[in-house]
Design an enzyme around this catalytic site. Structure first.
Site, PDB file in Angstrom:
ATOM      1  CG  HIS A   1      -1.899   1.138   1.205  1.00 34.02           C
ATOM      2  ND1 HIS A   1      -1.581   2.374   1.707  1.00 34.02           N
ATOM      3  CD2 HIS A   1      -3.154   1.233   0.691  1.00 34.02           C
ATOM      4  CE1 HIS A   1      -2.623   3.188   1.523  1.00 34.02           C
ATOM      5  NE2 HIS A   1      -3.584   2.520   0.901  1.00 34.02           N
TER       6      HIS A   1
ATOM      7  CD  GLU B   1      -5.219   1.975  -3.100  1.00 30.45           C
ATOM      8  OE1 GLU B   1      -6.367   2.235  -2.734  1.00 30.45           O
ATOM      9  OE2 GLU B   1      -4.326   1.627  -2.332  1.00 30.45           O
TER      10      GLU B   1
END
Ligand code: 13P
Length: 263
Positions: A100, A172
């Site tokens: 992430h 992302e």
């Protein structure tokens, strides 16, 4: 046209919800979405490590898949502060989030760390959810494509075509994530997802590469979710803030499901 017959929707609660908050959230989400249990929706929630055991009690036997926000690449050893695949298995985790943006940028994890974790997650029978994304500077220098390509080539270096059947990717963009995030526009997202699909097909072959779900994340909200899910090669949404209220998450699920199934 969609390439996959399933829609993937999930949330990462980051370092926000306590055990009590996670249990309350999951209890509500389970009730609100019970009717979708047999639908072509893969719904997943990735809470904090401390919440996993309680979360597992609520999600086990349900349609909600449980994920972990990070994982060590070894089963055990001298790795103070880390959590191993064996430990995640014990608490019912089936999805492991890897790389992430906050792991990469706040905790300085690099593509080679992601490679080890992705490989270990796949070998351990988890669904690796590899997150990739360019920074604003990389975007401004015209390096978005190259950045994503590097992250995928290194992060997936050890993944076999067979293991790729379990793989999910989340795109992302770093500049679109979180409270200071700027929502990405649709053309940009479509271009990036098409690029990611090309890389996956080159790496795993057309057939397998086309079947890997590519989720979009970064300031997804009730206003832009429909537009994003309608884009080619967007097979799901990975949502932060806008999904942390179960009713709002449920509303987004209901908004995007019919659009996705008909695209
Ligand atoms: P936000 O939706 O809050 O921007 O966060 C996205 C994210 O980081 C999901 O992992």
């Amino acid at each position: 046209m969609k390439k996959l017959n399933r829609l993937y929707l999930g949330t990462n609660t980051k370092m926000y919800k306590t055990i009590a908050e996670t249990t309350s959230f999951l209890t509500q989400l389970r009730q609100l979405t019970e009717d979708l249990a047999d639908s072509p929706l893969t719904l997943f929630v990735i809470p904090s490590f401390t919440s996993l055991e309680s979360a597992n009690r609520i999600t086990s036997g349900s349609h909600i898949r449980l994920g972990a926000q990070n994982m060590c690449w070894e089963d055990q050893g001298q790795f103070t502060g880390e959590i191993s695949p064996v430990m995640l298995k014990e608490v019912g985790v089936s999805v492991v989030e890897i790389g992430h943006s906050e792991r990469r940028h706040v905790f300085r994890e690099n593509d080679f760390d992601q490679e080890k974790k992705t490989a270990k997650a796949a070998q351990s029978g988890f669904t690796p959810l590899l997150c990739i994304g360019e920074t604003l500077t990389q975007r401004e220098y015209g390096l978005s494509g190259e950045t994503l390509s590097t992250q995928l080539k290194v992060g997936l270096h050890s993944i076999t075509t067979e293991q790729a059947e379990q793989l999910w990717i989340a795109y992302e963009p770093v500049w679109a994530i979180g409270v200071n995030g700027i929502p990405a526009d649709s053309d940009y997202v479509a271009e990036r997802h098409a690029g990611i699909r090309r890389i996956l097909c080159a790496r795993f072959g057309e057939e397998q590469g086309s079947r890997i779900p590519i989720l979009y994340g970064g300031s997804v909200n009730p206003q832009n979710a429909q537009e994003l899910i309608a884009l080619p090669d967007v097979d799901g949404l990975f949502i932060g803030r806008s999904a942390w209220d179960a009713s709002q998450f449920n509303r987004i699920i209901r908004q995007v499901m019919p659009l996705y199934m008909n695209k």
